[in-house]
Design an enzyme around this catalytic site. Sequence first.
Site, PDB file in Angstrom:
ATOM      1  N   GLY A 275       8.194  -4.704   2.208  1.00 34.50           N
ATOM      2  CA  GLY A 275       7.271  -5.843   2.193  1.00 34.50           C
ATOM      3  C   GLY A 275       7.702  -7.044   1.374  1.00 34.50           C
ATOM      4  O   GLY A 275       7.248  -8.163   1.614  1.00 34.50           O
TER       5      GLY A 275
ATOM      6  N   GLU B 249       7.162  -7.301  -5.928  1.00 36.09           N
ATOM      7  CA  GLU B 249       6.292  -6.630  -4.956  1.00 36.09           C
ATOM      8  C   GLU B 249       5.574  -7.681  -4.117  1.00 36.09           C
ATOM      9  O   GLU B 249       5.204  -8.740  -4.620  1.00 36.09           O
ATOM     10  CB  GLU B 249       5.231  -5.785  -5.675  1.00 36.09           C
ATOM     11  CG  GLU B 249       5.620  -4.348  -5.915  1.00 36.09           C
ATOM     12  CD  GLU B 249       5.572  -3.471  -4.661  1.00 36.09           C
ATOM     13  OE1 GLU B 249       5.631  -4.006  -3.529  1.00 36.09           O
ATOM     14  OE2 GLU B 249       5.489  -2.248  -4.831  1.00 36.09           O
ATOM     15  N   ASP B 250       5.341  -7.358  -2.862  1.00 37.11           N
ATOM     16  CA  ASP B 250       4.511  -8.241  -2.044  1.00 37.11           C
ATOM     17  C   ASP B 250       3.046  -8.098  -2.438  1.00 37.11           C
ATOM     18  O   ASP B 250       2.338  -9.087  -2.594  1.00 37.11           O
ATOM     19  CB  ASP B 250       4.708  -7.961  -0.541  1.00 37.11           C
ATOM     20  CG  ASP B 250       4.525  -6.489  -0.176  1.00 37.11           C
ATOM     21  OD1 ASP B 250       4.652  -5.623  -1.067  1.00 37.11           O
ATOM     22  OD2 ASP B 250       4.244  -6.193   0.994  1.00 37.11           O
TER      23      ASP B 250
ATOM     24  N   ASP C 163      -2.088  -2.927  -4.659  1.00 35.92           N
ATOM     25  CA  ASP C 163      -3.377  -2.553  -4.084  1.00 35.92           C
ATOM     26  C   ASP C 163      -4.019  -1.519  -5.022  1.00 35.92           C
ATOM     27  O   ASP C 163      -4.646  -1.892  -6.016  1.00 35.92           O
ATOM     28  CB  ASP C 163      -3.090  -2.016  -2.675  1.00 35.92           C
ATOM     29  CG  ASP C 163      -4.320  -1.777  -1.854  1.00 35.92           C
ATOM     30  OD1 ASP C 163      -5.199  -2.637  -1.817  1.00 35.92           O
ATOM     31  OD2 ASP C 163      -4.411  -0.707  -1.223  1.00 35.92           O
ATOM     32  N   THR C 164      -3.812  -0.235  -4.777  1.00 38.77           N
ATOM     33  CA  THR C 164      -4.365   0.770  -5.695  1.00 38.77           C
ATOM     34  C   THR C 164      -3.582   0.827  -7.005  1.00 38.77           C
ATOM     35  O   THR C 164      -4.064   1.342  -8.000  1.00 38.77           O
ATOM     36  CB  THR C 164      -4.330   2.183  -5.066  1.00 38.77           C
ATOM     37  OG1 THR C 164      -2.965   2.559  -4.865  1.00 38.77           O
ATOM     38  CG2 THR C 164      -5.082   2.227  -3.742  1.00 38.77           C
ATOM     39  N   GLY C 165      -2.350   0.325  -6.992  1.00 39.63           N
ATOM     40  CA  GLY C 165      -1.494   0.360  -8.185  1.00 39.63           C
ATOM     41  C   GLY C 165      -0.648   1.618  -8.264  1.00 39.63           C
ATOM     42  O   GLY C 165       0.205   1.745  -9.153  1.00 39.63           O
TER      43      GLY C 165
ATOM     44  N   THR D  68       1.820   2.885  -6.345  1.00 39.07           N
ATOM     45  CA  THR D  68       3.267   2.726  -6.154  1.00 39.07           C
ATOM     46  C   THR D  68       3.899   2.122  -7.397  1.00 39.07           C
ATOM     47  O   THR D  68       4.919   2.609  -7.898  1.00 39.07           O
ATOM     48  CB  THR D  68       3.533   1.811  -4.937  1.00 39.07           C
ATOM     49  OG1 THR D  68       2.860   2.345  -3.804  1.00 39.07           O
ATOM     50  CG2 THR D  68       5.027   1.697  -4.644  1.00 39.07           C
TER      51      THR D  68
ATOM     52  N   LYS E  83      -4.753  -7.295  -5.404  1.00 40.62           N
ATOM     53  CA  LYS E  83      -6.135  -6.984  -5.014  1.00 40.62           C
ATOM     54  C   LYS E  83      -6.754  -6.142  -6.125  1.00 40.62           C
ATOM     55  O   LYS E  83      -6.832  -4.915  -6.013  1.00 40.62           O
ATOM     56  CB  LYS E  83      -6.138  -6.140  -3.735  1.00 40.62           C
ATOM     57  CG  LYS E  83      -6.002  -6.888  -2.443  1.00 40.62           C
ATOM     58  CD  LYS E  83      -6.272  -5.855  -1.325  1.00 40.62           C
ATOM     59  CE  LYS E  83      -5.916  -6.345   0.026  1.00 40.62           C
ATOM     60  NZ  LYS E  83      -6.127  -5.277   1.041  1.00 40.62           N
TER      61      LYS E  83
ATOM     62  N   ASP F 197       2.729  -5.997   6.397  1.00 42.96           N
ATOM     63  CA  ASP F 197       2.606  -5.473   7.759  1.00 42.96           C
ATOM     64  C   ASP F 197       1.305  -4.737   8.009  1.00 42.96           C
ATOM     65  O   ASP F 197       0.584  -4.362   7.082  1.00 42.96           O
ATOM     66  CB  ASP F 197       3.745  -4.485   8.024  1.00 42.96           C
ATOM     67  CG  ASP F 197       3.521  -3.143   7.323  1.00 42.96           C
ATOM     68  OD1 ASP F 197       3.181  -3.151   6.118  1.00 42.96           O
ATOM     69  OD2 ASP F 197       3.656  -2.099   7.976  1.00 42.96           O
TER      70      ASP F 197
HETATM   71  C1  PRP Z   1       2.971  -1.602   0.074  1.00 39.75           C
HETATM   72  C2  PRP Z   1       3.395  -2.602  -0.985  1.00 39.75           C
HETATM   73  C3  PRP Z   1       3.390  -1.786  -2.243  1.00 39.75           C
HETATM   74  C4  PRP Z   1       2.306  -0.777  -1.984  1.00 39.75           C
HETATM   75  C5  PRP Z   1       1.068  -1.197  -2.684  1.00 39.75           C
HETATM   76  O1  PRP Z   1       4.087  -0.891   0.509  1.00 39.75           O
HETATM   77  O2  PRP Z   1       4.653  -3.154  -0.716  1.00 39.75           O
HETATM   78  O3  PRP Z   1       4.629  -1.173  -2.473  1.00 39.75           O
HETATM   79  O4  PRP Z   1       2.051  -0.742  -0.573  1.00 39.75           O
HETATM   80  O5  PRP Z   1       0.059  -0.245  -2.512  1.00 39.75           O
HETATM   81  P1  PRP Z   1      -0.542   0.596  -3.729  1.00 39.75           P
HETATM   82  O6  PRP Z   1      -0.788  -0.370  -4.849  1.00 39.75           O
HETATM   83  O7  PRP Z   1      -1.833   1.132  -3.150  1.00 39.75           O
HETATM   84  O8  PRP Z   1       0.429   1.659  -4.068  1.00 39.75           O
HETATM   85  P2  PRP Z   1       4.069   0.048   1.798  1.00 39.75           P
HETATM   86  O9  PRP Z   1       4.116   1.481   1.344  1.00 39.75           O
HETATM   87  O10 PRP Z   1       2.961  -0.367   2.721  1.00 39.75           O
HETATM   88  O11 PRP Z   1       5.480  -0.247   2.452  1.00 39.75           O
HETATM   89  P3  PRP Z   1       6.093  -1.638   2.988  1.00 39.75           P
HETATM   90  O12 PRP Z   1       6.423  -2.460   1.765  1.00 39.75           O
HETATM   91  O13 PRP Z   1       7.304  -1.222   3.731  1.00 39.75           O
HETATM   92  O14 PRP Z   1       5.060  -2.315   3.857  1.00 39.75           O
END
Ligand code: PRP
Length: 185
Positions: free
Chosen positions: A46, A101-102, A105-107, A109, A133, A161
Amino acid sequence: MHLEKNVERVYISAEEIQERVTQLGQEISEFYPADEEIVVIGVLNGSFCFMADLVRKIKQPAIIEFFGCSSYGSGTESTGNLRITKDLDRDIADKHVLVVEDIVDTGTTLARLRTFLSKRNPKSIRIVALVDKPSRRKVETPVDFVGFEIEDYFVVGYGMDFADHYRNLPYIGVLKPEAYESTEN
Ligand code: PRP
């Protein structure tokens, strides 16, 4: 402007993105000492658009790296499962690391990634996310530089995506609910 059929509206225009990315580049360039080298790590997939634009606004010497990972498992452990799909190509020990990071979300990753990278003993780890977010956060993890704090919309474009589509949109758009509520894309 012609909108992709499953995009409800433009949330952040291409121009607004560029303006904010330029500001973030300035903030980051002011944060680090002028001649300190930074290893800039784009989290795949992303971050690729943001990474490409951001690194051209950073004044320090930069090493460009990419890291592929995905989180899985619903355990409460923030240091838990990080599946690596592409590891770094170089050692980051004693280096300044900037993770790109793009979206946060939940944090989950990011928290796992931070723990993983810390074990390699970098001099520092900072995070820049284009979109945050905060209302979705489950794991508290600091984000040092944030482009846009947004409400809980399903956003796509500029790298982001839904089912691997829409990453090449030049703007960040809100996906129509019917696009992700149905099984058809
Ligand atoms: C997305 C984004 C972060 C993660 C955030 O990656 O790039 O790495 O989700 O979500 P979280 O805060 O809930 O963990 P994704 O796994 O969708 O892969 P992508 O970057 O290939 O779209």
